[in-house]
Design a protein around this motif. Structure first.
Motif, PDB file in Angstrom:
ATOM      1  N   PHE A 141       0.843  -1.196   0.000  1.00  0.00           N
ATOM      2  CA  PHE A 141       0.000   0.000   0.000  1.00  0.00           C
ATOM      3  C   PHE A 141       0.880   1.249   0.000  1.00  0.00           C
ATOM      4  CE2 PHE A 141      -3.335   2.918   0.999  1.00  0.00           C
ATOM      5  CZ  PHE A 141      -4.490   2.281   0.567  1.00  0.00           C
ATOM      6  N   PRO A 142       0.596   2.231  -0.873  1.00  0.00           N
ATOM      7  CA  PRO A 142       1.416   3.456  -0.903  1.00  0.00           C
ATOM      8  C   PRO A 142       1.277   4.252   0.388  1.00  0.00           C
ATOM      9  CG  PRO A 142      -0.539   3.724  -2.260  1.00  0.00           C
ATOM     10  CD  PRO A 142      -0.501   2.284  -1.858  1.00  0.00           C
ATOM     11  N   SER A 143       2.390   4.812   0.847  1.00  0.00           N
ATOM     12  CA  SER A 143       2.338   5.590   2.094  1.00  0.00           C
ATOM     13  C   SER A 143       3.185   6.852   2.026  1.00  0.00           C
ATOM     14  CB  SER A 143       2.812   4.722   3.271  1.00  0.00           C
ATOM     15  OG  SER A 143       4.142   4.273   3.059  1.00  0.00           O
ATOM     16  N   TRP A 144       3.764   7.129   0.855  1.00  0.00           N
ATOM     17  CA  TRP A 144       4.573   8.337   0.691  1.00  0.00           C
ATOM     18  C   TRP A 144       3.914   9.338  -0.253  1.00  0.00           C
ATOM     19  CZ3 TRP A 144      10.111   5.874  -0.001  1.00  0.00           C
ATOM     20  CH2 TRP A 144      10.650   5.617   1.266  1.00  0.00           C
ATOM     21  N   GLY A 145       2.629   9.157  -0.515  1.00  0.00           N
ATOM     22  CA  GLY A 145       1.896  10.192  -1.236  1.00  0.00           C
ATOM     23  C   GLY A 145       1.596   9.932  -2.698  1.00  0.00           C
ATOM     24  N   LEU A 146       2.046   8.816  -3.250  1.00  0.00           N
ATOM     25  CA  LEU A 146       1.873   8.617  -4.682  1.00  0.00           C
ATOM     26  C   LEU A 146       0.406   8.579  -5.087  1.00  0.00           C
ATOM     27  CD1 LEU A 146       4.118   6.269  -6.812  1.00  0.00           C
ATOM     28  CD2 LEU A 146       1.817   6.852  -7.494  1.00  0.00           C
ATOM     29  N   SER A 147      -0.437   7.962  -4.277  1.00  0.00           N
ATOM     30  CA  SER A 147      -1.856   7.823  -4.628  1.00  0.00           C
ATOM     31  C   SER A 147      -2.568   9.171  -4.696  1.00  0.00           C
ATOM     32  CB  SER A 147      -2.576   6.920  -3.615  1.00  0.00           C
ATOM     33  OG  SER A 147      -2.658   7.546  -2.347  1.00  0.00           O
ATOM     34  N   GLN A 148      -2.039  10.179  -4.027  1.00  0.00           N
ATOM     35  CA  GLN A 148      -2.677  11.501  -4.009  1.00  0.00           C
ATOM     36  C   GLN A 148      -1.946  12.520  -4.885  1.00  0.00           C
ATOM     37  OE1 GLN A 148      -5.660  11.672  -2.371  1.00  0.00           O
ATOM     38  NE2 GLN A 148      -5.195   9.485  -2.164  1.00  0.00           N
ATOM     39  N   LYS A 149      -0.634  12.488  -4.884  1.00  0.00           N
ATOM     40  CA  LYS A 149       0.132  13.489  -5.623  1.00  0.00           C
ATOM     41  C   LYS A 149       0.047  13.306  -7.127  1.00  0.00           C
ATOM     42  CE  LYS A 149       3.624  14.219  -2.004  1.00  0.00           C
ATOM     43  NZ  LYS A 149       5.060  14.041  -1.675  1.00  0.00           N
ATOM     44  N   LEU A 150       0.161  12.053  -7.573  1.00  0.00           N
ATOM     45  CA  LEU A 150       0.228  11.821  -9.009  1.00  0.00           C
ATOM     46  C   LEU A 150      -1.046  12.290  -9.712  1.00  0.00           C
ATOM     47  CD1 LEU A 150       1.967  10.704 -11.293  1.00  0.00           C
ATOM     48  CD2 LEU A 150       0.863   8.475 -10.954  1.00  0.00           C
ATOM     49  N   SER A 151      -2.199  12.011  -9.116  1.00  0.00           N
ATOM     50  CA  SER A 151      -3.462  12.420  -9.743  1.00  0.00           C
ATOM     51  C   SER A 151      -3.587  13.932  -9.822  1.00  0.00           C
ATOM     52  CB  SER A 151      -4.644  11.836  -8.969  1.00  0.00           C
ATOM     53  OG  SER A 151      -4.670  12.321  -7.636  1.00  0.00           O
ATOM     54  N   ARG A 152      -2.998  14.642  -8.880  1.00  0.00           N
ATOM     55  CA  ARG A 152      -3.053  16.099  -8.888  1.00  0.00           C
ATOM     56  C   ARG A 152      -2.134  16.697  -9.950  1.00  0.00           C
ATOM     57  NH1 ARG A 152      -4.851  14.412  -4.140  1.00  0.00           N
ATOM     58  NH2 ARG A 152      -6.083  15.777  -2.772  1.00  0.00           N
ATOM     59  N   ILE A 153      -1.147  15.930 -10.370  1.00  0.00           N
ATOM     60  CA  ILE A 153      -0.200  16.419 -11.375  1.00  0.00           C
ATOM     61  C   ILE A 153      -0.631  16.039 -12.787  1.00  0.00           C
ATOM     62  CG2 ILE A 153       2.185  16.268 -12.204  1.00  0.00           C
ATOM     63  CD1 ILE A 153       2.996  15.704  -9.275  1.00  0.00           C
ATOM     64  N   ILE A 154      -0.984  14.770 -12.994  1.00  0.00           N
ATOM     65  CA  ILE A 154      -1.281  14.310 -14.363  1.00  0.00           C
ATOM     66  C   ILE A 154      -2.767  14.052 -14.591  1.00  0.00           C
ATOM     67  CG2 ILE A 154       1.019  13.285 -14.525  1.00  0.00           C
ATOM     68  CD1 ILE A 154      -0.289  10.525 -14.352  1.00  0.00           C
ATOM     69  N   ALA A 213       7.267  27.787   0.034  1.00  0.00           N
ATOM     70  CA  ALA A 213       6.320  27.381   1.070  1.00  0.00           C
ATOM     71  C   ALA A 213       4.888  27.747   0.706  1.00  0.00           C
ATOM     72  CB  ALA A 213       6.708  28.019   2.409  1.00  0.00           C
ATOM     73  N   VAL A 214       4.677  28.957   0.184  1.00  0.00           N
ATOM     74  CA  VAL A 214       3.299  29.376  -0.104  1.00  0.00           C
ATOM     75  C   VAL A 214       2.738  28.616  -1.308  1.00  0.00           C
ATOM     76  CG1 VAL A 214       3.716  31.358  -1.645  1.00  0.00           C
ATOM     77  CG2 VAL A 214       1.769  31.373  -0.083  1.00  0.00           C
ATOM     78  N   ILE A 215       3.585  28.290  -2.281  1.00  0.00           N
ATOM     79  CA  ILE A 215       3.118  27.470  -3.403  1.00  0.00           C
ATOM     80  C   ILE A 215       2.724  26.088  -2.911  1.00  0.00           C
ATOM     81  CG2 ILE A 215       3.811  26.304  -5.533  1.00  0.00           C
ATOM     82  CD1 ILE A 215       5.613  28.736  -6.134  1.00  0.00           C
ATOM     83  N   ASN A 216       3.622  25.450  -2.155  1.00  0.00           N
ATOM     84  CA  ASN A 216       3.356  24.089  -1.688  1.00  0.00           C
ATOM     85  C   ASN A 216       2.186  24.028  -0.713  1.00  0.00           C
ATOM     86  OD1 ASN A 216       5.506  23.410  -3.279  1.00  0.00           O
ATOM     87  ND2 ASN A 216       6.817  22.705  -1.622  1.00  0.00           N
ATOM     88  N   LYS A 220      -2.413  22.625  -1.279  1.00  0.00           N
ATOM     89  CA  LYS A 220      -3.187  21.687  -0.465  1.00  0.00           C
ATOM     90  C   LYS A 220      -4.627  22.150  -0.264  1.00  0.00           C
ATOM     91  CE  LYS A 220       1.048  20.666   2.101  1.00  0.00           C
ATOM     92  NZ  LYS A 220       1.734  20.818   3.405  1.00  0.00           N
ATOM     93  N   HIS A 221      -4.922  23.403  -0.658  1.00  0.00           N
ATOM     94  CA  HIS A 221      -6.244  23.978  -0.406  1.00  0.00           C
ATOM     95  C   HIS A 221      -6.966  24.286  -1.715  1.00  0.00           C
ATOM     96  CE1 HIS A 221      -5.141  24.496   3.819  1.00  0.00           C
ATOM     97  NE2 HIS A 221      -4.010  25.054   3.419  1.00  0.00           N
ATOM     98  N   ASP A 222      -8.234  24.616  -1.622  1.00  0.00           N
ATOM     99  CA  ASP A 222      -8.940  25.114  -2.798  1.00  0.00           C
ATOM    100  C   ASP A 222      -8.453  26.532  -3.088  1.00  0.00           C
ATOM    101  OD1 ASP A 222     -10.506  27.110  -1.317  1.00  0.00           O
ATOM    102  OD2 ASP A 222     -11.744  25.449  -0.624  1.00  0.00           O
ATOM    103  N   ALA A 226      -6.406  29.226  -0.785  1.00  0.00           N
ATOM    104  CA  ALA A 226      -5.019  29.439  -1.182  1.00  0.00           C
ATOM    105  C   ALA A 226      -4.724  30.920  -1.420  1.00  0.00           C
ATOM    106  CB  ALA A 226      -4.707  28.626  -2.431  1.00  0.00           C
ATOM    107  N   LEU A 227      -5.660  31.636  -2.033  1.00  0.00           N
ATOM    108  CA  LEU A 227      -5.468  33.075  -2.244  1.00  0.00           C
ATOM    109  C   LEU A 227      -5.433  33.828  -0.920  1.00  0.00           C
ATOM    110  CD1 LEU A 227      -7.810  33.607  -5.331  1.00  0.00           C
ATOM    111  CD2 LEU A 227      -5.308  33.691  -5.315  1.00  0.00           C
ATOM    112  N   ALA A 228      -6.277  33.400   0.006  1.00  0.00           N
ATOM    113  CA  ALA A 228      -6.274  34.017   1.337  1.00  0.00           C
ATOM    114  C   ALA A 228      -4.944  33.753   2.039  1.00  0.00           C
ATOM    115  CB  ALA A 228      -7.443  33.475   2.170  1.00  0.00           C
TER     116      ALA A 228
END
Length: 265
Positions: A141-154, A213-216, A220-222, A226-228
């Motif tokens: 089972f993935p535990s370093w973020g692949l299941s969540q990060k990859l979908s947000r990128i590609i 830091a502010v980009i990363n 994580k937010h909508d 994120a603008l706020a």
């Protein structure tokens, strides 16, 4: 280059201008990671983050592969006991690192190696690079973020295909899908990573850290939150600079053609 780490399997070199280069150095095993290597990698990232002389970090692998993930012959040792200890979790320490991290990926970035590449801020890949998720194939089972990060990128559809079929993403696809910033010849991989690092180093170091830091954090937010967050961080930044900040900025702009950028701005 001066080797500053006594470790043979994780090497650290300090280069001119504030570049630190970490090399995963177990080429005969395609840079697969043992528990001690994971611990060393985590501690090195934490140490470099605290080192004021380091401004940018480059992460790469030796030999034919960037990183082929966890050494499956040592998987039980990796996953049992204290594997949830964030102090010795390299991906957590990479995500906490304030300094920009440039991944230089040649050959395979497989499963855990894929997840480590996703923890970098900027990726450069060689033309023979391949990103492969084999969690489903081996029942891990993935535990370093692949299941969540990859979908947000590609995108989720592509991520589902990549992960559920264990189909590799080649360098051309990775660039087209926005997974990597550049694809270059293997011989030019570290040169390109250093060019990016040097471009970062030319800028205001304090703002580079805050900007990363502010980009990363904002990602994580909508968008509304994120603008706020950007507004909040901007107010904190200018409040901390004091009344003389804009005067210094005007002086810098007036003399920009005859002087180097001030690291204090």
């Amino acid at each position: 280059m001066e080797k500053s780490s006594p470790e043979k399997l994780i090497l650290v070199t300090h280069e001119a201008g504030g570049i630190a280069c970490i090399t995963i150095n177990r080429p005969h095993s395609l840079n697969s990671l043992t528990k001690s290597m994971l611990t060393d990698l985590a501690r090195i990232f934490k140490s470099l983050d605290a080192d004021d002389s380091v401004r940018v970090i480059i992460l790469t692998g030796s030999g034919r592969s960037f990183c082929s993930g966890i050494d499956l012959t040592a998987a039980e040792d990796v996953f049992k006991g204290d594997f949830r200890d964030m102090e010795i979790d390299p991906v957590f320490q990479m995500e906490q690192c304030r300094k920009p991290i440039i991944g230089a990926v040649a050959g395979f970035a497989v499963t855990g190696g894929f997840e480590i590449s996703l923890a970098c801020d900027i990726l450069v890949a060689s033309k023979d690079a391949k990103f492969l998720d084999t969690h489903a194939r081996f029942g891990i089972f993935p535990s370093w973020g692949l299941s969540q990060k990859l979908s947000r990128i590609i995108g989720p559809s592509r991520a589902r295909e990549v992960s559920l079929t264990a189909t590799p993403i080649n360098a051309e696809q990775a660039e087209r899908w926005g997974l990597v910033n550049y694809v270059v010849d293997r011989s030019e991989l570290l040169n390109k990573a250093r060019q990016i690092a040097e471009a970062i180093i030319k800028n205001n170091q304090d703002l580079v850290l805050r900007y990363k830091a502010v980009i990363n954090d904002g990602f994580k937010h909508d968008l509304t939150r994120a603008l706020a967050l950007e507004k909040e961080r901007a107010h904190e930044y200018y409040d901390g600079m004091g009344k003389d900040y804009f005067k210094k900025m005007q002086e810098f702009i007036a003399g920009r053609n005859t002087s180097k950028p001030s690291s204090k701005l």
